[in-house]
Design a protein around this motif. Structure first.
Motif, short mmCIF file in Angstrom:
data_model
loop_
_atom_site.label_atom_id
_atom_site.label_comp_id
_atom_site.label_asym_id
_atom_site.label_seq_id
_atom_site.Cartn_x
_atom_site.Cartn_y
_atom_site.Cartn_z
N UNK A 1 114.86 100.35 71.59
CA UNK A 1 114.74 99.07 72.25
C UNK A 1 113.30 98.94 72.69
N UNK A 2 112.81 97.69 72.68
CA UNK A 2 111.46 97.42 73.16
C UNK A 2 111.41 96.00 73.70
N UNK A 3 110.31 95.68 74.37
CA UNK A 3 110.09 94.32 74.84
C UNK A 3 109.17 93.64 73.83
N UNK A 4 109.44 92.37 73.53
CA UNK A 4 108.70 91.66 72.48
C UNK A 4 107.21 91.59 72.76
N UNK A 5 106.79 91.71 74.01
CA UNK A 5 105.37 91.68 74.34
C UNK A 5 104.70 93.03 74.18
N UNK A 6 105.49 94.10 73.97
CA UNK A 6 104.93 95.43 73.79
C UNK A 6 105.79 96.23 72.81
N UNK A 7 105.77 95.85 71.53
CA UNK A 7 106.65 96.50 70.55
C UNK A 7 106.32 97.97 70.27
N UNK A 8 105.18 98.44 70.70
CA UNK A 8 104.84 99.84 70.48
C UNK A 8 105.49 100.77 71.51
N UNK A 21 131.02 88.89 73.77
CA UNK A 21 130.51 88.94 75.14
C UNK A 21 129.43 87.89 75.33
N UNK A 22 129.30 87.39 76.55
CA UNK A 22 128.28 86.40 76.81
C UNK A 22 127.23 86.87 77.81
N UNK A 23 127.24 88.16 78.15
CA UNK A 23 126.30 88.70 79.12
C UNK A 23 125.81 90.06 78.65
N UNK A 24 124.52 90.32 78.89
CA UNK A 24 123.91 91.58 78.50
C UNK A 24 123.42 92.29 79.76
N UNK A 25 123.69 93.59 79.84
CA UNK A 25 123.22 94.39 80.97
C UNK A 25 122.35 95.53 80.47
N UNK A 57 118.36 91.28 88.90
CA UNK A 57 117.14 90.83 88.23
C UNK A 57 117.50 90.48 86.80
N UNK A 58 116.84 89.45 86.27
CA UNK A 58 117.02 89.04 84.88
C UNK A 58 115.74 89.37 84.13
N UNK A 59 115.91 89.95 82.93
CA UNK A 59 114.76 90.21 82.06
C UNK A 59 114.99 89.50 80.73
N UNK A 60 113.93 88.98 80.18
CA UNK A 60 113.97 88.29 78.90
C UNK A 60 113.07 89.01 77.92
N UNK A 61 113.32 88.80 76.62
CA UNK A 61 112.42 89.32 75.60
C UNK A 61 112.73 90.72 75.10
N UNK A 62 113.92 91.24 75.38
CA UNK A 62 114.27 92.58 74.87
C UNK A 62 114.71 92.48 73.42
N UNK A 63 114.37 93.51 72.66
CA UNK A 63 114.71 93.57 71.24
C UNK A 63 115.32 94.94 70.95
N UNK A 64 116.45 94.93 70.24
CA UNK A 64 117.09 96.16 69.79
C UNK A 64 116.75 96.33 68.32
N UNK A 65 116.41 97.56 67.93
CA UNK A 65 116.18 97.81 66.51
C UNK A 65 116.81 99.13 66.11
N UNK A 66 117.19 99.20 64.85
CA UNK A 66 117.74 100.45 64.31
C UNK A 66 116.68 101.53 64.37
N UNK A 67 117.13 102.78 64.39
CA UNK A 67 116.18 103.90 64.43
C UNK A 67 115.25 103.90 63.22
N UNK A 72 116.45 94.35 63.32
CA UNK A 72 116.20 94.07 64.73
C UNK A 72 117.10 92.93 65.20
N UNK A 73 117.45 92.97 66.48
CA UNK A 73 118.21 91.89 67.10
C UNK A 73 117.55 91.56 68.42
N UNK A 74 117.10 90.33 68.57
CA UNK A 74 116.58 89.88 69.85
C UNK A 74 117.72 89.59 70.79
N UNK A 75 117.64 90.09 72.00
CA UNK A 75 118.72 89.90 72.97
C UNK A 75 118.47 88.66 73.81
N UNK A 76 119.55 87.99 74.21
CA UNK A 76 119.37 86.90 75.17
C UNK A 76 118.98 87.50 76.51
#
Length: 108
Positions: A1-8, A21-25, A57-67, A72-76
């Motif tokens: 997982x990473x944040x779209x503003x810092x993919x490294x 599901x309609x909510x991500x934790x 707290x709410x965070x935006x811009x998280x991205x899940x990617x396979x190993x 990749x899947x951008x999370x709401x």
């Protein structure tokens, strides 16, 4: 997982993607490891008996990617919790998935 503003800056985590599901934790630990801020907000949890408001707290811009980084899947928006309640024995591990795959092949 990473944040779209810092993919490294990535963190390996187990992720359950549930299209019903309609909510991500995410955990506060992940938030700290990715060094991301959150926006203060509240969630309302309502059951048949009552409604309760929780500060989160709410965070935006998280991205899940396979190993292997092939998908990749951008999370709401995601909400941060100290812990996410789960039954640890119900979380699939690689060895369990391999056993299931082998069992399915044997049944064919």
């Amino acid at each position: 997982m990473f944040h779209k503003e810092n993919p490294l800056k990535t963190v390996n985590v187990y992720v359950l993607l549930d299209d019903a599901s309609n909510t991500t934790f995410v955990t506060t630990q992940l938030q700290c490891e990715l060094n991301i801020e959150g926006v203060e907000t509240c969630l309302d949890l309502c059951t048949i008996l009552a409604c309760e408001r929780f500060p989160v707290k709410r965070v935006d811009g998280l991205v899940v990617q396979r190993l292997d980084k092939c998908a990749q899947v951008g999370l709401p928006k995601a909400y941060v919790r100290e812990s996410i309640l789960s039954i640890k024995d119900q979380i699939p591990r690689p060895e369990n998935c391999q056993q299931l795959a082998t069992s399915n092949e044997d049944q064919r």
